[in-house]
Design an enzyme around this catalytic site. Structure first.
Site, PDB file in Angstrom:
ATOM      1  N   GLU A 130       0.852  -1.196   0.000  1.00 56.84           N
ATOM      2  CA  GLU A 130       0.000   0.000   0.000  1.00 56.84           C
ATOM      3  C   GLU A 130       0.884   1.241   0.000  1.00 56.84           C
ATOM      4  O   GLU A 130       1.982   1.228   0.548  1.00 56.84           O
ATOM      5  CB  GLU A 130      -0.893   0.010   1.238  1.00 56.84           C
ATOM      6  CG  GLU A 130      -1.872  -1.149   1.311  1.00 56.84           C
ATOM      7  CD  GLU A 130      -2.827  -1.186   0.136  1.00 56.84           C
ATOM      8  OE1 GLU A 130      -3.339  -0.109  -0.238  1.00 56.84           O
ATOM      9  OE2 GLU A 130      -3.043  -2.263  -0.427  1.00 56.84           O
ATOM     10  N   SER A 187     -12.723   0.653  -8.525  1.00 53.81           N
ATOM     11  CA  SER A 187     -13.577   0.019  -7.522  1.00 53.81           C
ATOM     12  C   SER A 187     -14.053   1.028  -6.487  1.00 53.81           C
ATOM     13  O   SER A 187     -15.145   0.918  -5.959  1.00 53.81           O
ATOM     14  CB  SER A 187     -12.831  -1.126  -6.830  1.00 53.81           C
ATOM     15  OG  SER A 187     -11.577  -0.688  -6.376  1.00 53.81           O
TER      16      SER A 187
END
Ligand SMILES: *[C@@H]1O[C@H](CO)[C@@H](O)[C@H](O)[C@H]1NC(C)=O
Ligand SMILES: *[C@@H]1O[C@H](CO)[C@@H](O)[C@H](O)[C@H]1NC(C)=O
Ligand SMILES: *[C@@H]1O[C@H](CO)[C@@H](O)[C@H](O)[C@H]1NC(C)=O
Length: 351
Positions: A130, A187
């Site tokens: 991340e 998304s």
């Protein structure tokens, strides 16, 4: 009375000696056990001792990343896991040569980190894919971590989302048949993010087909079939950080044969990983309107469009990375690891 006292003293000293003996045995055992790798290292330096194949380095997967389980010890050849055994069994903590700590699973509380005494010579590998803006509490890691593994090229273990491989022979790459212009699969679109703002401007001048929640459906096993029909793909990262280039580029654009329009780190940063003539950067244009103009021009100029694929004769993208392939890199790195290294402030580097 006197007899009783004597018996007691005798009993006491008996237990004392027994206890002392047991303690010594336990200490010797634990020294030998926890220092196993040190002993082996010392021997092998004198080259009188070859590490037997059945003694392997134990790598403990501290948490399953985001609770996702995957097969351990099944690795691609480029990772070379000879001499290592991966496990997720925490009972092996004290004999593990390395533990791999996935940041996002432990960053909510320091209690998620191992609470048992840390064995000497055990490497703690910090793993994170991340970006910094999605990696809270980096300071939890200060003075604990020996090696980093991330998408950052200067990690101890560089584990990118994808990369380019050199082709053995000249490839005759065929551009997939194109019937549509620009696609974007997303998304989680936060309205105020930089990429959402840019998209809003861009769609004023250019038809963009959006896939994802509340948009067109991208069927599970039809990603390639669907996206490869588009000439261009918006590979917009959720945040902009050095080397943070994800599957949006590697899979959705390059692997599926679309020209990526990227938003992320600088053009210069992208050019460390992919050829300069393989992508379009939003920063190449003064505005979304100018970018749209250029895309429309390319849409009408087949020759100019094809130029974005010339690199495909020498190189091809590799994007089939997954949790398994990332963890698989730890073994080789562990065998080559420096004997002493601690990262004092992770947050000073991971920006
Ligand atoms: C974990 O390892 C311990 C010690 O080797 C063993 O007794 C136990 O059965 C293992 N647990 C699992 C779930 O494999
Ligand atoms: C690609 O094309 C060249 C020339 O047309 C040919 O010699 C070569 O064998 C082809 N390569 C492959 C992998 O098909
Ligand atoms: C790893 O870091 C810890 C914590 O600072 C340190 O005590 C240990 O010596 C380091 N181990 C290695 C092998 O570098």
């Amino acid at each position: 009375m006197a007899l009783q006292e004597k018996t007691l003293t005798f009993k006491n000293s008996f237990f004392l000696i027994l206890f002392a003996q047991l303690s010594i045995a336990a200490i010797l055992f634990s020294i030998f056990y926890t220092n196993r790798s040190t002993l082996i290292n010392q021997f092998s330096r004198k080259s009188v001792y070859q590490e037997p194949a059945n003694i392997s380095k134990i790598i403990l997967v501290w948490t399953w990343p985001f609770h996702i389980k995957f097969p351990l010890n099944e690795c691609p050849p480029y990772t070379d896991i000879s001499g290592c055994t991966y496990t997720a069994n925490r009972s092996l903590y004290s004999s593990a040569d390395a533990i791999v700590i996935h940041h996002r699973d432990v960053c909510n509380s320091q209690k998620q980190l191992p609470q048992m005494p840390r064995p000497p010579n055990q490497y703690w590998v910090w793993f994170n894919l991340e970006p910094p803006s999605h990696s809270p509490n980096l300071h939890f890691m200060d003075n604990l971590i020996n090696m980093t593994m991330s998408y950052r090229a200067d990690s101890d273990i560089f584990s990118p989302y994808g990369w380019l491989e050199t082709s053995q022979q000249e490839e005759n790459f065929t551009i997939p048949v194109k019937t549509k212009l620009v696609a974007w699969a997303i998304s989680n679109l936060r309205q105020h993010s930089k990429r959402a703002q840019y998209y809003k401007k861009l769609k004023k001048y250019l038809p963009i087909e959006v896939y994802g929640r509340q948009h067109l459906t991208l069927q599970r096993n039809k990603h390639e079939k669907t996206l490869s029909q588009y000439k261009f793909y918006l590979a917009f990262e959720n945040s902009n950080h050095e080397d943070y280039i994800t599957e949006k580029l590697w899979m959705n654009a390059l692997t599926f044969g679309c020209v990526p329009i990227v938003m992320g780190p600088t053009r210069q940063n992208y050019e460390r990983f992919i050829p300069k003539d393989s992508f379009i950067h939003v920063d190449d244009f003064s505005s979304a309107k100018e970018l749209a103009k250029y895309i429309r021009k390319l849409d009408k100029d087949e020759k100019a469009y094809q130029q974005y694929f010339t690199w495909r004769s020498r190189l091809h993208p590799f994007a089939r990375t997954n949790w398994q392939t990332h963890y698989c890199r730890v073994c080789k790195a562990l065998k080559e690891a420096p004997t002493q290294k601690t990262i004092s402030r992770l947050g000073a580097w991971y920006t």
